[in-house]
Design an enzyme around this catalytic site. Structure first.
Site, short mmCIF file in Angstrom:
data_model
loop_
_atom_site.label_atom_id
_atom_site.label_comp_id
_atom_site.label_asym_id
_atom_site.label_seq_id
_atom_site.Cartn_x
_atom_site.Cartn_y
_atom_site.Cartn_z
N GLY A 1 42.71 41.96 39.08
CA GLY A 1 43.77 41.02 38.72
C GLY A 1 43.18 39.71 38.22
CB THR B 1 43.43 28.36 44.73
OG1 THR B 1 42.52 28.56 45.83
CG2 THR B 1 44.86 28.42 45.24
N PRO C 1 55.20 33.73 53.09
CG PRO C 1 57.43 33.38 53.69
CD PRO C 1 56.42 34.47 53.43
CD GLU D 1 46.63 38.29 39.80
OE1 GLU D 1 45.60 38.95 39.88
OE2 GLU D 1 47.61 38.62 39.11
CD GLN E 1 45.24 11.82 25.75
OE1 GLN E 1 46.01 12.27 26.59
NE2 GLN E 1 45.16 10.53 25.47
N1 CAA Z 1 36.84 44.38 47.73
C1 CAA Z 1 36.98 45.21 48.79
N2 CAA Z 1 37.01 44.77 50.06
C2 CAA Z 1 36.90 43.43 50.26
C3 CAA Z 1 36.77 42.51 49.20
C4 CAA Z 1 36.74 43.04 47.88
N3 CAA Z 1 36.62 42.25 46.82
N4 CAA Z 1 36.71 41.27 49.70
C5 CAA Z 1 36.78 41.39 51.04
N5 CAA Z 1 36.90 42.70 51.38
C6 CAA Z 1 36.99 43.27 52.72
C7 CAA Z 1 35.76 42.89 53.54
O1 CAA Z 1 34.70 43.78 53.32
C8 CAA Z 1 36.29 42.95 54.96
O2 CAA Z 1 36.35 44.30 55.36
P1 CAA Z 1 36.06 44.76 56.90
O3 CAA Z 1 37.10 44.14 57.74
O4 CAA Z 1 36.16 46.25 56.84
O5 CAA Z 1 34.70 44.26 57.22
C9 CAA Z 1 37.72 42.48 54.80
O6 CAA Z 1 38.08 42.67 53.42
C10 CAA Z 1 37.92 41.02 55.17
O7 CAA Z 1 37.09 40.25 54.34
P2 CAA Z 1 36.83 38.70 54.62
O8 CAA Z 1 36.28 38.54 55.99
O9 CAA Z 1 36.04 38.19 53.47
O10 CAA Z 1 38.33 38.11 54.63
P3 CAA Z 1 38.86 36.62 54.77
O11 CAA Z 1 40.00 36.64 55.69
O12 CAA Z 1 37.71 35.69 55.03
O13 CAA Z 1 39.47 36.34 53.32
C11 CAA Z 1 39.49 35.65 51.02
C12 CAA Z 1 38.75 36.37 52.16
C13 CAA Z 1 38.55 35.80 49.82
C14 CAA Z 1 39.72 34.19 51.30
C15 CAA Z 1 40.83 36.39 50.76
O14 CAA Z 1 41.75 36.17 51.82
C16 CAA Z 1 41.46 35.99 49.46
O15 CAA Z 1 41.09 36.48 48.41
N6 CAA Z 1 42.51 35.10 49.50
C17 CAA Z 1 43.28 34.79 48.32
C18 CAA Z 1 44.46 35.69 48.22
C19 CAA Z 1 44.97 35.80 46.82
O16 CAA Z 1 44.23 35.82 45.85
N7 CAA Z 1 46.28 35.93 46.70
C20 CAA Z 1 46.89 36.13 45.42
C21 CAA Z 1 48.18 36.83 45.64
S1 CAA Z 1 48.62 37.93 44.39
C22 CAA Z 1 49.36 37.05 43.16
O17 CAA Z 1 49.11 35.92 42.92
C23 CAA Z 1 50.26 37.98 42.48
C24 CAA Z 1 51.13 37.69 41.37
O18 CAA Z 1 52.28 38.01 41.46
C25 CAA Z 1 50.56 37.26 40.05
#
Ligand code: CAA
Length: 380
Positions: free
Chosen positions: A241, A366, A127, A364, A337
């Site tokens: 994904g 936005t 949430p 997955e 449309q």
């Molecule tokens: N692969 C591996 N590691 C990664 C990575 C990747 N693509 N991206 C980031 N990381 C790692 C970083 O290296 C970092 O590691 P360390 O702490 O060891 O240095 C760590 O993750 C944190 O990275 P960030 O500082 O970039 O993290 P952030 O808090 O700034 O967040 C973000 C980055 C891109 C905004 C991320 O939070 C994000 O992708 N948010 C969206 C979430 C999402 O897509 N949710 C979908 C839910 S699933 C869904 O929809 C399922 C369904 O049922 C269909």
């Protein structure tokens, strides 16, 4: 690469034939009834489509990510609800187990997931942890030979029908993402509960629900990857994904386009087919151009994902998802449309496509999150 390899073309044809003969005819009825496509999912598993990238040694089809996205587009052309069910099992459940699991975990879970004996779900969103996925509050505490999980997850695709759940919980919420662990959970475990079912705008025949963990004991052997390395697993999993959602969006876009062309050719107004009007021709040209661009980007992302440069793959996966999901919404809107008032009726498929397209810029990650991932690669 502008043409698909021959073996991938064969998979494309197999998926196309099955999707148009067996999935498309019932898509409207399932949408209206919100009916989960269990029988179709079982048939897809029989065709190897529920574990496409899982090696044959673990009961999968052993195919490439490119073959997967091409097949998934065809399935989503017929029904995006079926497509997301397939996509979650492949990208969000089989993949992280394959990439991070121990040999024992791979043997215990992958054959069942790939064969359709079991269905998987992926529980990351909470949430208060959506786009900010690092704000995981579901708590994990170590107690003897098990982790005890407490908390809740929302918007979990496949959850009501899943037997396996890849879930994330935090050993140290004050350390944000650095405390996050990934777990493989047997959904029959005491303390694992399916909560409220979501009544959604689109992809209504896919199943989405809340999950509640109440003193859920997960054996230590089911920790996926190293302790506190779960966030990286979650992110790397989402890369794959996101190409799956790009493929889903392409299927929706292509179906919208085909229906728009057919309608524009046969619908008469002012004594001629509406296709004779430049206003319609421009819409068709823009739709076709955007679909083709997004498809090439998706194929590029898939090929890069199969390589060793994970950072580059992540970049293209976000680009593909951004381009394809925005394209799906554009094409579904234009198709509606072009259909005029008919497009607003539930009797017409474009009405469903318009609703189904909408989720693709949300889940997955936005479109705004994809832009963050992409721009960081240029701006740091
Ligand atoms: N692969 C591996 N590691 C990664 C990575 C990747 N693509 N991206 C980031 N990381 C790692 C970083 O290296 C970092 O590691 P360390 O702490 O060891 O240095 C760590 O993750 C944190 O990275 P960030 O500082 O970039 O993290 P952030 O808090 O700034 O967040 C973000 C980055 C891109 C905004 C991320 O939070 C994000 O992708 N948010 C969206 C979430 C999402 O897509 N949710 C979908 C839910 S699933 C869904 O929809 C399922 C369904 O049922 C269909």
């Amino acid at each position: 690469m502008f043409e698909l390899p021959e073996d991938v073309q064969q998979i494309q044809q197999l998926a196309r034939d099955y999707a148009r003969k067996e999935i498309l005819p019932g898509s409207q009825a399932r949408d209206h009834a919100h009916a989960f496509p269990a029988a179709i999912v079982a048939e897809l598993a029989g065709m190897g489509f529920m574990g496409m990238m899982v090696p044959e040694a673990y009961g999968g089809a052993g195919l490439s990510t490119l073959a997967y996205v091409v097949a998934l587009e065809e399935i989503c052309y017929a029904d995006a609800s079926v497509g997301v069910t397939m996509s979650v099992n492949n990208s969000l459940v089989c993949w992280p187990i394959l990439a991070n699991g121990t040999e024992a975990q791979k043997q215990a879970f992958l054959p069942d997931l790939a064969s359709g004996r079991k269905l998987g779900c992926y529980a990351l969103t909470e949430p208060d942890a959506g786009s900010d996925a690092g704000a995981q509050r579901t708590r994990a505490t170590l107690d003897g030979d098990a982790y005890v999980l407490n908390g809740s997850k929302i918007w979990i695709t496949n959850a009501p029908y899943a037997q396996v759940c890849v879930a994330y919980a935090n050993l140290a919420p004050e350390e944000r993402h650095k405390g996050v662990c990934a777990f493989i959970i047997d959904t029959a475990s005491p303390g694992f509960r399916v909560g409220k079912l979501e009544d959604k705008l689109g992809i209504t025949s896919s199943a989405t629900s809340e999950l509640i963990f109440e003193n859920l004991r997960v054996p230590r052997a089911n920790l996926l990857g190293a302790e506190r390395r779960g966030f990286g697993i979650a992110m790397a999993t989402l890369d794959g994904g996101r190409i799956g959602i790009a493929a889903q969006a392409l299927g929706i876009a292509q179906r919208s386009f085909d229906l728009a062309v057919a309608h524009a050719r046969q619908r008469m107004a002012f004594g001629k087919p509406i296709a004779a009007n430049q206003a319609i021709q421009w819409m068709i040209a823009d739709m076709a151009t955007r679909i083709e661009s997004a498809r090439l980007l998706t194929w590029r992302a898939a090929i890069t994902k199969d390589g060793s440069d994970t950072a580059r793959a992540s970049h293209y996966c976000s680009m593909a998802k951004l381009a394809a999901s925005e394209t799906a919404n554009f094409c579904a809107d234009k198709a509606l449309q072009i259909h005029g008032g008919y497009g607003y009726s539930k009797e017409y498929e474009v009405e469903r496509l318009f609703r189904d397209a909408r989720i693709t810029t949300l889940y997955e990650g936005t479109s705004e999150i994809q832009r963050i991932v992409i721009s960081r690669n240029y701006l740091g």
